[in-house]
Write a protein that holds these residues in place. Structure first.
Motif, PDB file in Angstrom:
ATOM      1  N   MET A  99     -30.054 -40.321 -41.924  1.00  0.00           N
ATOM      2  CA  MET A  99     -31.069 -39.880 -40.470  1.00  0.00           C
ATOM      3  C   MET A  99     -30.569 -41.401 -40.588  1.00  0.00           C
ATOM      4  O   MET A  99     -30.858 -42.055 -39.591  1.00  0.00           O
ATOM      5  CB  MET A  99     -31.911 -39.429 -40.380  1.00  0.00           C
ATOM      6  N   LEU A 100     -31.428 -41.678 -42.486  1.00  0.00           N
ATOM      7  CA  LEU A 100     -32.237 -43.334 -42.610  1.00  0.00           C
ATOM      8  C   LEU A 100     -31.078 -44.164 -42.238  1.00  0.00           C
ATOM      9  O   LEU A 100     -30.834 -45.252 -41.370  1.00  0.00           O
ATOM     10  CB  LEU A 100     -32.908 -43.540 -43.771  1.00  0.00           C
ATOM     11  N   ARG A 101     -29.597 -44.068 -42.027  1.00  0.00           N
ATOM     12  CA  ARG A 101     -28.917 -45.284 -41.983  1.00  0.00           C
ATOM     13  C   ARG A 101     -28.529 -44.604 -40.779  1.00  0.00           C
ATOM     14  O   ARG A 101     -27.900 -45.885 -40.091  1.00  0.00           O
ATOM     15  CB  ARG A 101     -27.083 -44.701 -43.192  1.00  0.00           C
ATOM     16  N   VAL A 102     -28.299 -44.304 -39.793  1.00  0.00           N
ATOM     17  CA  VAL A 102     -28.455 -43.555 -38.752  1.00  0.00           C
ATOM     18  C   VAL A 102     -29.102 -44.856 -37.919  1.00  0.00           C
ATOM     19  O   VAL A 102     -29.292 -45.566 -36.816  1.00  0.00           O
ATOM     20  CB  VAL A 102     -28.435 -42.582 -38.281  1.00  0.00           C
ATOM     21  N   ALA A 103     -30.516 -44.706 -38.053  1.00  0.00           N
ATOM     22  CA  ALA A 103     -31.771 -45.524 -37.834  1.00  0.00           C
ATOM     23  C   ALA A 103     -30.906 -47.330 -37.816  1.00  0.00           C
ATOM     24  O   ALA A 103     -31.010 -47.908 -37.453  1.00  0.00           O
ATOM     25  CB  ALA A 103     -32.769 -45.444 -38.164  1.00  0.00           C
ATOM     26  N   ARG A 104     -30.470 -47.382 -39.443  1.00  0.00           N
ATOM     27  CA  ARG A 104     -30.991 -48.727 -40.062  1.00  0.00           C
ATOM     28  C   ARG A 104     -29.655 -49.147 -38.682  1.00  0.00           C
ATOM     29  O   ARG A 104     -29.289 -50.240 -38.297  1.00  0.00           O
ATOM     30  CB  ARG A 104     -30.041 -48.876 -41.231  1.00  0.00           C
TER      31      ARG A 104
END
Ligand code: NIG
Ligand code: FE
Length: 416
Positions: free
Chosen positions: A151-156
């Motif tokens: 999820m954090l990678r998507v946000a980044r």
């Protein structure tokens, strides 16, 4: 899109600088990504206007909006749960029956990084089209190390200059302690150990999280468990924030404040002692009128006490599939006034200067010389109108990091 130009000049505009309206007529000069000059139009010199592109006159310029609390990345949706609630089911009741947040967890785990990116883009596009230049995005629907990092990678990725990204600054928050995943159903402490000993270190090592959040609530985690998460975040150099006092008063906001939290969010059930602790720590109070509205909450946040103690108030969408499926920041300005009785000035400050503060950002959210040029130019005569009317389509121009990313006046010229 118009060609980039190194000097952009607006004249005879009304400015809301992030805290207050400045007496018109004002001028703003943007150069090399920054606000180079902010002055009365009459005080512009030939050196200021020389070689500057005339961006127009009139209207209101605010800082680009800062949406400091969202859960934009998620799989699926909860329209069925919305319908169930209309038939009388409660938010906490649905959560306890394995629906609610956990139904989004199932859909988010099942989605690939690319699928999540594709699902999130239209939501982020809606925020950007409504004037957002900085948005915080939380994880919290993965609840395994791999899924939270996904999820954090998507946000980044959404904010990085690459195909499929948008002109918006993204701040990421690890919300591993959002809900108890089914694998740990009788081991809350065990799950908190996973968050502290594996998730936070992994997110920190990969540089994927700018801060760490928790959900301190009866249906989520206790103050003692949240404190362990705050300690682990501190060991990895990450600032903290909390979903606190949303459904009951457990003292989560005061606890977060004692751990130097950037913000405590929701806080409908916050008491005077909690307000005092937040004031002492400089913790921002982030109010989320979309969740209040959607959950038909009746307990109002302690706005009067926050004012009395000088706690900065931020406003955010809390955009998420359950408690706030509302992807329209300017609606929140209106709701903050109509539901929480904030003044239009307070609501606007909440989505600009105080929103930036809730993210620990000092270079955006305000209009002042030397700051990053993240700006919105609105087709209204006074800033108050932005909170008064809910009326999409008033964003005339949007400036992100000194570049025009949206210009309706240009579109009109192109049509001719
Ligand atoms: O901010 N309070 C907890 N978390 C979210 C809701 C997330 C959801 O319902 O999916 C909130 O309201
Ligand atoms: Fe939230």
């Amino acid at each position: 899109m118009p060609a980039p130009h190194s000097r952009l000049l607006w004249r005879d505009v009304t400015i809301f600088d992030g805290q207050q309206e400045l007496p018109a007529p004002m001028a703003v000069l943007v150069e090399n990504g920054h606000i180079a000059k902010l002055c009365r139009t009459g005080a512009l010199t030939a050196a200021d206007t020389d070689d500057a592109r005339d961006m127009g006159c009139g209207g209101v310029i605010t800082p680009g909006l800062v949406d400091c609390h969202t859960h934009l990345v998620f799989g699926g949706n909860r329209a069925d749960e919305f319908a169930l609630r209309l038939e009388g089911a409660g938010y906490a009741e649905i959560a306890q029956a394995g629906g609610g947040i956990l139904s989004t967890v199932r859909a988010t785990r099942a989605a690939s990084e690319d699928e999540l990116l594709a699902a999130t883009l239209p939501r982020l596009t809606a925020l950007v089209a409504d004037g957002v230049t900085t948005v915080e995005i939380k994880s919290g629907y993965g609840l395994t190390v791999a899924d939270e990092l996904k999820m954090l990678r998507v946000a980044r990725r959404l904010g990085q200059a690459q195909h499929g990204s948008l002109p918006v600054r993204i701040v990421t928050t690890l919300l591993g302690a959002h809900a108890l995943p089914p694998e740990y159903s009788d081991d809350k402490d065990g799950y908190i150990r996973l968050v502290c000993d594996e998730m936070i270190p992994a997110a920190a090592a990969e540089g994927l999280a700018d801060a760490v959040d928790v959900f301190c609530e009866g249906i989520a985690f206790s103050p003692a468990q949240c404190e362990r998460v705050f300690d682990a975040a501190a060991r990895h150099g990450l600032r903290v924030k909390a979903h606190a006092e949303q459904l009951s008063n457990l003292g989560g906001a005061a606890l977060a404040a004692r751990h130097g939290a950037l913000s405590a969010d929701h806080i409908e059930y916050l008491d005077e002692a909690g307000v005092h602790a937040m004031a002492e720590a400089g913790t921002v109070a982030t109010l989320l009128p979309g969740a209040y509205l959607t959950l038909r909450e009746t307990q109002l946040p302690p706005v009067e006490a926050l004012r009395r103690h000088g706690v900065p108030i931020a406003i955010a969408t809390d955009a998420n599939p359950g408690s706030s499926p509302l992807f329209m920041p300017t609606l929140m300005l209106n709701l903050a006034c109509s539901l929480f009785r904030l003044t239009p000035r307070e609501a606007l400050a909440g989505m600009t200067a105080n929103g930036a503060r809730a993210l620990g950002l000092a270079d955006t959210g305000r209009i002042a010389e030397g700051l990053r040029a993240d700006l919105c130019v609105w087709d209204v005569a006074r800033p108050t109108e932005l909170a008064y009317a809910v009326q999409p389509g008033r964003l005339r121009q949007r400036v992100f990091n000194g570049e025009i990313t949206h210009d309706r006046t240009q579109e009109r010229r192109d049509e001719r």
